[in-house]
Design a protein around this motif. Structure first.
Motif, mmCIF file in Angstrom:
data_model
loop_
_atom_site.group_PDB
_atom_site.id
_atom_site.type_symbol
_atom_site.label_atom_id
_atom_site.label_comp_id
_atom_site.label_asym_id
_atom_site.label_seq_id
_atom_site.Cartn_x
_atom_site.Cartn_y
_atom_site.Cartn_z
ATOM 1 N N LYS A 1 0.837 -1.207 0.000
ATOM 2 C CA LYS A 1 0.000 0.000 0.000
ATOM 3 C C LYS A 1 0.872 1.258 0.000
ATOM 4 O O LYS A 1 0.632 2.192 -0.768
ATOM 5 N N LEU A 2 1.898 1.284 0.848
ATOM 6 C CA LEU A 2 2.759 2.467 0.922
ATOM 7 C C LEU A 2 3.598 2.638 -0.343
ATOM 8 O O LEU A 2 3.855 3.768 -0.767
ATOM 9 N N LEU A 3 4.009 1.547 -0.956
ATOM 10 C CA LEU A 3 4.716 1.664 -2.243
ATOM 11 C C LEU A 3 3.806 2.266 -3.310
ATOM 12 O O LEU A 3 4.239 3.094 -4.121
ATOM 13 N N ALA A 4 2.528 1.873 -3.303
ATOM 14 C CA ALA A 4 1.565 2.449 -4.251
ATOM 15 C C ALA A 4 1.359 3.939 -3.972
ATOM 16 O O ALA A 4 1.258 4.744 -4.900
ATOM 17 N N GLU A 5 1.307 4.314 -2.692
ATOM 18 C CA GLU A 5 1.157 5.731 -2.332
ATOM 19 C C GLU A 5 2.372 6.528 -2.789
ATOM 20 O O GLU A 5 2.235 7.631 -3.328
ATOM 21 N N ALA A 6 3.568 5.980 -2.598
ATOM 22 C CA ALA A 6 4.788 6.663 -3.042
ATOM 23 C C ALA A 6 4.804 6.810 -4.563
ATOM 24 O O ALA A 6 5.177 7.862 -5.096
ATOM 25 N N ALA A 7 4.370 5.776 -5.267
ATOM 26 C CA ALA A 7 4.321 5.840 -6.733
ATOM 27 C C ALA A 7 3.331 6.900 -7.208
ATOM 28 O O ALA A 7 3.486 7.452 -8.295
ATOM 29 N N ALA A 8 2.337 7.218 -6.365
ATOM 30 C CA ALA A 8 1.347 8.243 -6.705
ATOM 31 C C ALA A 8 1.812 9.641 -6.284
ATOM 32 O O ALA A 8 1.041 10.597 -6.377
ATOM 33 N N GLY A 9 3.051 9.753 -5.798
ATOM 34 C CA GLY A 9 3.609 11.063 -5.480
ATOM 35 C C GLY A 9 3.489 11.492 -4.035
ATOM 36 O O GLY A 9 3.719 12.648 -3.700
#
Length: 168
Positions: A98-106
């Motif tokens: 989840k946090l990797l996806a959030e980071a990928a979203a900026g």
């Protein structure tokens, strides 16, 4: 305040704030709630907008539909990247994803881990913030890195009890 960094100083700021957090004799749910409240105080102190259970970009696992939620999200002024924070006692791969996806979203992705550890670092760009705690008799207590105070070694003062005269 971070405006364009990778989130390292934001994670350090949160870690420093959480170092001041102390609690004793709490259940796991109560300790997590105390940590979340302290994170909210930290963000509010910086005058950021704080959202509990904010929508995440990460989908819910099948057969559920929709998006997962973040424990805390912060909106920052001036074009600074939003912050996505998850709080866990256990090492959960779903939280990392989840946090990797959030980071990928900026977003600046921060994982607050608490408990006895070990606390293996998550993959970058997820930042790890740790608050150690120990469990005694099923209840959680914060752990301080400060040593116990030294005792002088002097013998304790013992007073003799004596009966005082009674006057009616």
């Amino acid at each position: 305040m971070d405006t364009a960094d990778d989130g390292t100083s934001t994670a350090r700021s949160l870690a420093s704030w959480l170092e001041r957090l102390t609690f004793a004799d709490l259940t796991e749910a109560e300790a997590t709630a105390r940590i979340l409240a302290t994170i909210e105080e930290w963000a509010a102190w910086q005058r950021w907008r704080v959202y509990r259970r904010a929508p995440s970009v990460f989908p819910l696992p099948p057969p559920l539909r929709g998006s997962s939620v973040l424990d805390v999200a912060c909106a920052r002024p001036g074009g600074a990247a939003p912050i996505a924070i998850e709080v866990d006692r256990r090492d959960r791969q779903r939280t990392v994803d989840k946090l990797l996806a959030e980071a990928a979203a900026g977003r600046v992705a921060i994982w607050v881990r608490w408990g006895t550890g070990p606390f293996p670092p998550p993959p970058l760009p997820v930042h790890l913030v740790v608050r150690e705690a120990s469990r005694r008799a099923g209840r959680w207590h914060t752990v301080s890195e400060r040593p116990a105070p030294e005792h002088t070694g002097a013998a304790p003062v013992v007073a003799e009890a004596e009966e005082l005269p009674w006057e009616p």
